[in-house]
Design a protein around this motif. Structure first.
Motif, PDB file in Angstrom:
ATOM      1  N   ASP A 118      -1.886   2.163  -3.130  1.00  0.00           N
ATOM      2  CA  ASP A 118      -3.217   1.952  -2.551  1.00  0.00           C
ATOM      3  C   ASP A 118      -4.258   2.933  -3.062  1.00  0.00           C
ATOM      4  O   ASP A 118      -5.451   2.691  -2.937  1.00  0.00           O
ATOM      5  N   PHE A 165      -4.943  -1.357  -7.876  1.00  0.00           N
ATOM      6  CA  PHE A 165      -4.502  -2.000  -6.635  1.00  0.00           C
ATOM      7  C   PHE A 165      -5.606  -2.923  -6.117  1.00  0.00           C
ATOM      8  O   PHE A 165      -6.734  -2.503  -5.896  1.00  0.00           O
ATOM      9  N   MET A 217       0.816  -1.211   0.000  1.00  0.00           N
ATOM     10  CA  MET A 217       0.000   0.000   0.000  1.00  0.00           C
ATOM     11  C   MET A 217       0.850   1.261   0.000  1.00  0.00           C
ATOM     12  O   MET A 217       0.457   2.275  -0.575  1.00  0.00           O
ATOM     13  N   GLY A 271      -0.790  -6.188  -1.455  1.00  0.00           N
ATOM     14  CA  GLY A 271      -1.757  -6.209  -2.533  1.00  0.00           C
ATOM     15  C   GLY A 271      -1.064  -6.662  -3.802  1.00  0.00           C
ATOM     16  O   GLY A 271       0.122  -7.016  -3.803  1.00  0.00           O
ATOM     17  N   HIS A 287      -6.363  -5.105  -2.947  1.00  0.00           N
ATOM     18  CA  HIS A 287      -5.899  -5.253  -1.564  1.00  0.00           C
ATOM     19  C   HIS A 287      -5.973  -6.703  -1.119  1.00  0.00           C
ATOM     20  O   HIS A 287      -6.944  -7.403  -1.386  1.00  0.00           O
ATOM     21  N   TRP A 345      -0.811  -4.898   4.627  1.00  0.00           N
ATOM     22  CA  TRP A 345      -0.501  -3.826   3.671  1.00  0.00           C
ATOM     23  C   TRP A 345      -0.149  -4.382   2.290  1.00  0.00           C
ATOM     24  O   TRP A 345       0.302  -3.662   1.412  1.00  0.00           O
TER      25      TRP A 345
END
Length: 121
Positions: A97, A102, A76, A110, A104, A108
């Motif tokens: 992020d 992105f 992120m 992704g 997720h 944090w």
């Protein structure tokens, strides 16, 4: 063992300050498992007595890693790539992020779903 006393609403709470090299947690996301350890991103952080060790995330820019489908892992907080697309105007501080590509995962982590960043096989 280091401890830190924190006062919240007049109540003192004692918490353990993490040591560099201690395991923070293990995260499995998009088919890969990551061990996150406490440490420092920069030497100057280590030399500053007010900076505590923090969880260190992989640097996927320096060491790219891909899902089995060829999508790159990102975090992120990672700086946005040239294909960044968002309703927010891109700035020098734009991160993954904020990007529409992105996806997720846990914590944090992704992956980037931008077709231009997909690994060519």
């Amino acid at each position: 063992m280091f401890t830190k006393i924190i006062e919240a609403n007049g109540d003192a709470t004692i918490r353990k300050v993490p040591k560099e090299g201690e395991l923070y947690k293990v995260v499995t996301v998009f088919g890969k498992t990551f061990e996150l350890w406490y440490g420092y991103y920069e030497d100057y952080e280590r030399e500053n007595p007010t900076v505590e060790p923090m969880p260190i995330y992989p640097n996927f820019i320096k060491e790219p890693l891909y899902t089995d489908e060829g999508e790159p892992f990102v975090t992120m907080m990672q700086d946005a790539c040239p294909y960044y697309k968002s309703e927010k105007k891109r700035t020098a501080d734009s991160t993954c992020d904020e990007c529409k590509y992105f996806k997720h995962g846990e914590d944090w982590f992704g992956i980037c779903t931008c077709p231009k960043n997909k690994k060519n096989e």
